[in-house]
Design a protein around this motif. Sequence first.
Motif, PDB file in Angstrom:
ATOM      1  N   ARG A 111       9.477  11.518  12.905  1.00 43.07           N
ATOM      2  CA  ARG A 111       9.479  12.959  12.132  1.00 43.07           C
ATOM      3  C   ARG A 111       9.221  14.298  12.854  1.00 43.07           C
ATOM      4  N   SER A 123       7.981  11.969   5.086  1.00 43.85           N
ATOM      5  CA  SER A 123       7.082  11.040   5.035  1.00 43.85           C
ATOM      6  C   SER A 123       7.437   9.822   6.023  1.00 43.85           C
ATOM      7  N   MET A 125       7.000   6.320   5.361  1.00 40.48           N
ATOM      8  CA  MET A 125       5.959   5.621   6.004  1.00 40.48           C
ATOM      9  C   MET A 125       6.600   4.415   6.005  1.00 40.48           C
ATOM     10  N   ARG A 197      -3.302  13.258   3.221  1.00 41.55           N
ATOM     11  CA  ARG A 197      -2.926  12.015   2.647  1.00 41.55           C
ATOM     12  C   ARG A 197      -1.869  12.061   1.294  1.00 41.55           C
ATOM     13  N   ARG A 200       1.373  13.169   1.676  1.00 35.01           N
ATOM     14  CA  ARG A 200       2.467  12.709   2.325  1.00 35.01           C
ATOM     15  C   ARG A 200       2.283  11.426   0.921  1.00 35.01           C
ATOM     16  N   ARG A 201       2.339  10.987   0.292  1.00 34.66           N
ATOM     17  CA  ARG A 201       1.901   9.469  -0.419  1.00 34.66           C
ATOM     18  C   ARG A 201       3.029   9.911  -1.440  1.00 34.66           C
ATOM     19  N   ARG A 203       4.949  12.971  -1.282  1.00 33.64           N
ATOM     20  CA  ARG A 203       6.332  12.745  -0.456  1.00 33.64           C
ATOM     21  C   ARG A 203       6.931  11.907  -0.503  1.00 33.64           C
ATOM     22  N   GLN A 204       6.687  10.717   0.166  1.00 31.98           N
ATOM     23  CA  GLN A 204       7.207   9.380  -0.050  1.00 31.98           C
ATOM     24  C   GLN A 204       7.439   8.756  -1.361  1.00 31.98           C
TER      25      GLN A 204
END
Length: 542
Positions: A111, A123, A125, A197, A200-201, A203-204
Amino acid sequence: MGFRYRKSKSFGPVRITASKRGVSASIGAGPFRVTKSTTGRKTSTVRIPGTGVSYVTTSSHRRPARNAAVRAPQHPRPQTARQIISDETWRELLAADETAPASKFQRDFVRAAVARATGKRPSLMHLTLGQAARVLECVGQSPAKLTAGGRGVPGLEKAGTFAQWTLFGLLVLVVTVSSPAGFVLGAGIVGLMFLVRKRRRDRQAWEDATWAASPVSTVEGIAVPDVQIEAPANHAAPEQVAFQTKAPRSPVTRPASSDRPLYRVSLGRSEWPNVEVVGEHAYSQAIKAALRANNAPVAVRSDSEAEGVQVELVAEPDNPYDANAISVRWRNQVLGYLSREDAVRYAQPVRRIIASGFTAATTARIWAYDVGDRLQTRVTVTLPEPELIAPLNEAPAGLTTLVPWGSAIQVLKEEDHFEILFNYVPQEGAGLLLVSLHKAIHTLKNGAERPFVEVRLNGERVGELSNVTSAHLLPLLEHTETVGETALAYARITGSALAAQLVLHVAKATEISNDWLSEGPHPAPRLLPRAAGYEVPPAYAT
């Protein structure tokens, strides 16, 4: 003696001091403190309590001289060219493979490498080692760095993670006990961590929806068990429903729509699941199948979650419980329904899309917890406001290309064309329009010519863009004119009988990928004219 003034005020670990020279500030907790004076001098102090021993560092940043003649010549900082990775390239880089999942430190390294090359931090993940190697090669980094510095070594990564959380806990503890207001600051730090957090979720979820292959186009060849369940009233209250182990009476199916093109209701916007689905507890088998297909199988006494799941919105005019019913389906299987209130709001745009020969598609977040005798579930779908799903007007005739959705740009001088815009202001006060963008020329008083972007609605001028904003779009318009295409963009109109405002949503020339340019044209979806109602085929399970 001269006049003096000095007043200090503390706000938790922060102390503000005002004097006749200016305002200075300091922040610190316990033995640590950093002070910045009115002259720009920065002082850092570390003390050992009870010993009188301290360590002080000072850095001075003097203000530049007012006289420009004595200033040293300043050389412009070289601009680093940013790499642009298109969505198509990301889909190739993140293609599924059989390699092992990348560790946390390996994902963070990838990243950071992407952020340095493109200026944007993804992201990633669910990154695997094979995908990580391809991404690093794309941004000019060696895949061998994935295992450098102890990355990928379970023992070292576990120790690093433990050290990170230990330092974070000590920081929160020091801030909390430093002063009475430290508890509020500590809570703010923890809240900020959860906010980052969550972002980011989100974005994922967007990455899963944009950079992953569409489930609708890959249904064939994927073994999905047939779901045989009883279809109850579609808008029952979302209460806990016991899982039925007996054989149901009828399957939930609808006419195949694989031949229909997708109409993504987000129109390219970055959205997150915001609308609750009701009655989903009655469709446990379909929800389990969706979670398994998205690598989140349900286990007893544990929860499972999948984000960015591709789903369809299906209008059911033959539904015996509600003629406005809209079901949420995954691979032709019902996951639940929009509530009665939401179904009324979204009935017109969804039916217009279906009647025009498209499939209304969006993304969903699915959560489930198996308590043993029943399945607790929650499904939310991504839906913008109903008036921002489909444009009020039709796309103009001729060879056109729709520019991707981008940041908001205010259209200027629309007040001079209110007699045209007034005819498009909806009764709700806001709506979406398809406008065309054209390169025009301003002739200045000295005879010089200055290009700008002119905005037209159905061939009539309704405004223009500023010189600064036009500069971001003119290269794109020159390209479309060269290939004989007319650039279209979405614009949001808001207003009343007194005035109207037009805001453009279009990507800048620097945000357009080379793949998008080479794959053109990109015609706008042609929908039926806006009407009070539309005829759609029956779709309720019998």
